[in-house]
Scaffold this motif. Structure first.
Motif, PDB file in Angstrom:
ATOM      1  N   GLU A 131       0.315  56.321 -32.309  1.00 13.88           N
ATOM      2  CA  GLU A 131      -0.459  57.503 -32.713  1.00 13.88           C
ATOM      3  C   GLU A 131      -1.050  58.250 -31.522  1.00 13.88           C
ATOM      4  N   GLY A 132      -0.898  57.698 -30.323  1.00 11.26           N
ATOM      5  CA  GLY A 132      -1.424  58.341 -29.127  1.00 11.26           C
ATOM      6  C   GLY A 132      -2.894  58.073 -28.877  1.00 11.26           C
ATOM      7  N   VAL A 133      -3.461  57.109 -29.614  1.00  9.12           N
ATOM      8  CA  VAL A 133      -4.882  56.791 -29.442  1.00  9.12           C
ATOM      9  C   VAL A 133      -5.106  56.045 -28.136  1.00  9.12           C
ATOM     10  N   ILE A 134      -4.144  55.198 -27.757  1.00  6.32           N
ATOM     11  CA  ILE A 134      -4.257  54.438 -26.511  1.00  6.32           C
ATOM     12  C   ILE A 134      -2.906  54.382 -25.822  1.00  6.32           C
ATOM     13  N   ASP A 135      -2.934  54.436 -24.505  1.00  7.67           N
ATOM     14  CA  ASP A 135      -1.735  54.275 -23.678  1.00  7.67           C
ATOM     15  C   ASP A 135      -1.708  52.818 -23.229  1.00  7.67           C
ATOM     16  N   LEU A 136      -0.650  52.118 -23.575  1.00  8.64           N
ATOM     17  CA  LEU A 136      -0.578  50.686 -23.287  1.00  8.64           C
ATOM     18  C   LEU A 136      -0.643  50.367 -21.802  1.00  8.64           C
ATOM     19  N   ASP A 137      -0.244  51.305 -20.962  1.00 13.43           N
ATOM     20  CA  ASP A 137      -0.176  51.046 -19.527  1.00 13.43           C
ATOM     21  C   ASP A 137      -1.237  51.781 -18.717  1.00 13.43           C
ATOM     22  N   LYS A 138      -2.192  52.342 -19.398  1.00 13.80           N
ATOM     23  CA  LYS A 138      -3.327  52.992 -18.722  1.00 13.80           C
ATOM     24  C   LYS A 138      -4.445  51.966 -18.568  1.00 13.80           C
ATOM     25  N   PRO A 139      -5.000  51.806 -17.363  1.00  7.15           N
ATOM     26  CA  PRO A 139      -6.076  50.830 -17.182  1.00  7.15           C
ATOM     27  C   PRO A 139      -7.210  51.041 -18.188  1.00  7.15           C
ATOM     28  N   LEU A 140      -7.677  49.962 -18.772  1.00  5.16           N
ATOM     29  CA  LEU A 140      -8.729  50.052 -19.777  1.00  5.16           C
ATOM     30  C   LEU A 140      -9.993  50.690 -19.208  1.00  5.16           C
ATOM     31  N   GLN A 141     -10.230  50.481 -17.908  1.00  7.94           N
ATOM     32  CA  GLN A 141     -11.407  51.075 -17.275  1.00  7.94           C
ATOM     33  C   GLN A 141     -11.468  52.588 -17.474  1.00  7.94           C
ATOM     34  N   GLN A 142     -10.301  53.236 -17.513  1.00  8.24           N
ATOM     35  CA  GLN A 142     -10.262  54.690 -17.632  1.00  8.24           C
ATOM     36  C   GLN A 142     -10.678  55.202 -19.009  1.00  8.24           C
ATOM     37  N   TYR A 143     -10.843  54.296 -19.974  1.00  4.06           N
ATOM     38  CA  TYR A 143     -11.313  54.687 -21.300  1.00  4.06           C
ATOM     39  C   TYR A 143     -12.834  54.531 -21.436  1.00  4.06           C
ATOM     40  N   LEU A 144     -13.469  54.059 -20.385  1.00  7.69           N
ATOM     41  CA  LEU A 144     -14.900  53.788 -20.440  1.00  7.69           C
ATOM     42  C   LEU A 144     -15.679  54.711 -19.516  1.00  7.69           C
ATOM     43  N   GLU A 145     -16.902  55.033 -19.895  1.00  8.65           N
ATOM     44  CA  GLU A 145     -17.763  55.893 -19.085  1.00  8.65           C
ATOM     45  C   GLU A 145     -18.666  55.052 -18.187  1.00  8.65           C
ATOM     46  N   PHE A 146     -18.412  53.777 -18.147  1.00 14.30           N
ATOM     47  CA  PHE A 146     -19.223  52.823 -17.387  1.00 14.30           C
ATOM     48  C   PHE A 146     -18.284  51.726 -16.897  1.00 14.30           C
ATOM     49  N   PRO A 147     -18.709  50.906 -15.952  1.00 15.00           N
ATOM     50  CA  PRO A 147     -17.832  49.837 -15.457  1.00 15.00           C
ATOM     51  C   PRO A 147     -17.435  48.883 -16.582  1.00 15.00           C
ATOM     52  N   LEU A 148     -16.196  48.443 -16.550  1.00 18.55           N
ATOM     53  CA  LEU A 148     -15.700  47.572 -17.604  1.00 18.55           C
ATOM     54  C   LEU A 148     -16.553  46.310 -17.748  1.00 18.55           C
ATOM     55  N   TYR A 149     -17.060  45.798 -16.636  1.00 17.11           N
ATOM     56  CA  TYR A 149     -17.855  44.577 -16.710  1.00 17.11           C
ATOM     57  C   TYR A 149     -19.174  44.782 -17.455  1.00 17.11           C
ATOM     58  N   ALA A 150     -19.567  46.057 -17.639  1.00 18.24           N
ATOM     59  CA  ALA A 150     -20.809  46.357 -18.360  1.00 18.24           C
ATOM     60  C   ALA A 150     -20.572  46.518 -19.864  1.00 18.24           C
ATOM     61  N   LEU A 151     -19.315  46.357 -20.294  1.00 18.02           N
ATOM     62  CA  LEU A 151     -18.994  46.461 -21.715  1.00 18.02           C
ATOM     63  C   LEU A 151     -19.761  45.391 -22.485  1.00 18.02           C
TER      64      LEU A 151
END
Length: 426
Positions: A131-151
């Motif tokens: 559906e284009g909601v997520i790109d399987l090969d795009k780093p997950l960090q790029q979907y967040l407005e904060f560092p991934l470790y702060a999730l």
């Protein structure tokens, strides 16, 4: 005065129409419920079952062989569904739901699904990718407005703050999480074989995307990123994308009150009853409750999508990473081996994959205290098996059961540590 009269007549008409529509809806829901309950009480059994190699076995003989295997290996209860021509042709429960009470296991008994949860999650994520909601090969960090470790998960799950000083987290993608190549251990509280002193800290043990190491932690990370992207919890997404469309009424990532009337207990190797864990936190890596009816419907759906040439199954069941380890778990999981090169052992999006002379195979295991499950499909042949068991001894009969039921001699049983009970006793 006339206008008031006409208004009253119109109001009465609307109320009558609404009542009729409500009654029709109620009757339809009742009919669906009756049909479902009828299916629950009826075992699907074709007199002859076909294997992937064209061989056949009489259903009665299959039942006798399964009972004999269960008795020899002390398997408390087992429910099995077999698919031929993309249809469920055999569905049967054997043994007990509760050994102490001698409660007979039935095909509508609820099981803790363990890692079958991951196969459903893999399908959900693949739908979102389609559906284009997520790109399987795009780093997950790029979907967040904060560092991934702060999730920060909203539930009881521990966060990812342990990753703060390892920048490799910036490379992790959805595909890596689903193919178990994100670099994590399985669970932070289970020591990795080469790091026995670490029991609580989440670590990245290798560059993401370069090695296979089965990891529930990677699945959980992806779950929380998906929830952040969509604004929906995994249970809501599962109902929307899978459970409701497929009418899997007795499947959920959290314990439901309706399960209380029909569930089975897990059992130890000595067939002692294990206390039921009613999970109240939805975890894509392993909290799902399901039964044989529902999960076989899910597997049937995947097979039918494949037959239709669906882009979703092409994406999900496409080998993303080749596996060359001696075992899936334990110390041997760190040793390299070419033993499974003949079946091209690989991983797709939440599913293990192999190649056979009869086409590709896609499999998924489920394992926890008192529960051991396995499913495999050969979609080119329209053949598959779903096995649910509430016994710690079940995996010791998986190899023979698969061979007898559908002539599957390709499942990597040694890699999965499905050691036959006869070999264990030698």
């Amino acid at each position: 005065m006339n206008s008031i009269f006409y208004l009253l007549v119109l109001l009465i008409f609307i109320l009558m129409l609404t009542s009729c529509m409500t009654n029709e809806k109620s009757e339809k829901l009742l009919q669906e419920r009756l049909e479902y309950d009828s299916a629950v009480l009826t075992d699907s059994t074709r007199s002859v079952i076909s294997g992937i190699d064209g061989s056949e076995i009489d259903a009665f003989l299959l039942e006798e062989k399964i009972r004999s295997l269960m008795d020899s290996a002390k398997v408390t209860g087992l429910a099995i569904a077999i698919l031929n021509d993309n249809q469920i042709v055999f569905r049967k429960a054997f043994g007990y739901a509760n050994q102490r009470k001698k409660t007979s296991l039935q095909i509508n008994h609820s099981f803790y699904g363990a890692s079958f949860s991951k196969a459903v999650f893999g399908y959900i994520v693949t739908i979102l990718a389609d559906e284009g909601v997520i790109d399987l090969d795009k780093p997950l960090q790029q979907y967040l407005e904060f560092p991934l470790y702060a999730l920060k998960p909203e539930h009881k799950w521990r966060g990812f703050q342990d990753l703060e000083n390892d920048k490799r987290y910036e490379k992790i993608t959805a595909r890596m999480c689903l193919t178990h190549t994100a670099g994590f251990q399985n669970w932070r509280w289970i020591p990795r074989p080469n790091d026995p002193e670490n029991r609580e800290k989440l670590k990245i043990y290798f560059d993401p995307g370069t090695q296979y190491f089965y990891s529930g932690e990677g699945i959980m990370l992806l779950q929380y990123v998906i929830e952040h992207i969509t604004g929906k919890g995994i249970e809501e997404l599962a109902k929307e994308k899978v459970f409701d469309p497929l009418q899997m009424r007795n499947t959920s990532y959290v314990w439901q009150k309706k399960f209380e009337s029909k569930y089975c207990q897990g059992h130890t190797e000595n067939q002692n009853v294990i206390k039921k864990n009613r999970r109240d936190e939805a975890q894509a890596a392993g909290s799902m409750e399901t039964n044989l009816i529902d999960y076989s419907v899910f597997v049937k759906h995947i097979m039918q999508l494949y037959k239709q040439g669906s882009g979703i199954t092409k994406m999900m069941l496409n080998p993303s990473f080749r596996i060359r380890t001696k075992a899936q778990f334990g110390p041997l999981s760190l040793e390299q081996s070419d033993e499974n090169d003949d079946i091209q052992l690989s991983y797709g999006l939440g599913w293990g994959l192999l190649q056979s002379p009869h086409g590709p195979g896609a499999f998924k295991e489920g394992h926890d205290d008192g529960f051991q499950h396995y499913s495999i499909i050969f979609p080119d042949k329209g053949t598959g098996v779903v096995i649910l068991s509430n016994s710690d001894n079940a995996e010791s009969i998986f190899k023979e059961t698969l061979e007898i039921a559908i002539a599957d001699i390709y499942t990597p049983w040694q890699w999965e540590n499905y050691i036959p009970y006869q070999m264990k006793r030698e």
